[in-house]
Design an enzyme around this catalytic site. Structure first.
Site, PDB file in Angstrom:
ATOM      1  N   VAL A  44      -9.649   3.334  -4.599  1.00  0.00           N
ATOM      2  CA  VAL A  44     -11.068   3.019  -4.473  1.00  0.00           C
ATOM      3  C   VAL A  44     -11.547   2.204  -5.676  1.00  0.00           C
ATOM      4  CG1 VAL A  44     -13.395   3.959  -4.189  1.00  0.00           C
ATOM      5  CG2 VAL A  44     -11.485   5.033  -3.009  1.00  0.00           C
ATOM      6  N   CYS A  45     -11.081   2.559  -6.863  1.00  0.00           N
ATOM      7  CA  CYS A  45     -11.484   1.829  -8.068  1.00  0.00           C
ATOM      8  C   CYS A  45     -10.999   0.382  -8.008  1.00  0.00           C
ATOM      9  CB  CYS A  45     -10.949   2.513  -9.326  1.00  0.00           C
ATOM     10  SG  CYS A  45     -11.662   4.148  -9.602  1.00  0.00           S
ATOM     11  N   THR A  46      -9.772   0.192  -7.575  1.00  0.00           N
ATOM     12  CA  THR A  46      -9.229  -1.159  -7.465  1.00  0.00           C
ATOM     13  C   THR A  46     -10.016  -1.962  -6.437  1.00  0.00           C
ATOM     14  OG1 THR A  46      -7.044  -0.371  -8.122  1.00  0.00           O
ATOM     15  CG2 THR A  46      -7.138  -2.508  -6.995  1.00  0.00           C
TER      16      THR A  46
END
Length: 156
Positions: A44-46
């Site tokens: 999700v962060c990427t």
């Protein structure tokens, strides 16, 4: 105490992935989009940060600097930044002080991990005041970047 729209943003200094000490006050006169994120190299962060990377022209046109902040070490952030060709600044809140200051902090995260940044977006206006805030309590949720961009448009 929750941070409120309109108040002076708490000042901080953190080391960047380029090993430079960066302070919020360094950006006086510019809008700042602060993106707190849980952990480098996670799905999700990427996805979130690649989306910002791919629309950097929009942030630049709105007189905005982007700062990505996590509790990852500056070395981990440097590798993440290089691997994904991110062009904005990454700041290491390894000691977890800024994440706590901005109410963007999980005491208990997942898999027994403690002390991870929440996913959050703050916009600090050119005068250094909080103009927008969205702190997400579910790490898998994504900020609404249409709202972020609309908030920036109101500042210009």
């Amino acid at each position: 105490m929750a941070l409120e729209i309109g108040i002076k943003a708490p000042e901080f200094s953190l080391y960047s992935s380029a090993k430079e000490l960066i302070s919020l006050s360094d950006f006086k006169g510019k809008n700042v989009v602060m993106l707190f994120f849980p952990q480098a190299f996670t799905g999700v962060c990427t996805t979130e940060l690649c989306g910002v990377r791919d629309t950097m022209h929009t942030y630049q046109a709105l007189n905005a600097e982007v700062l990505a902040i996590s509790v990852d070490s500056l070395f981990t952030q440097a590798k993440f930044k290089a691997d994904q060709n991110f062009t904005f600044t990454f700041l290491s809140d390894f000691n977890k002080e800024v994440s706590k200051m901005y109410d963007a902090y999980f005491e208990e995260f997942a898999f027994g991990m403690r002390g991870v940044s929440k996913r959050a977006v703050y916009i600090i206006n050119a005068e250094g005041n909080i103009a927008y805030a969205d702190v997400l309590d579910v790490a898998g949720d994504m900020p609404d970047f249409d709202l972020v961009k609309a908030a920036l448009e109101k500042l210009n």
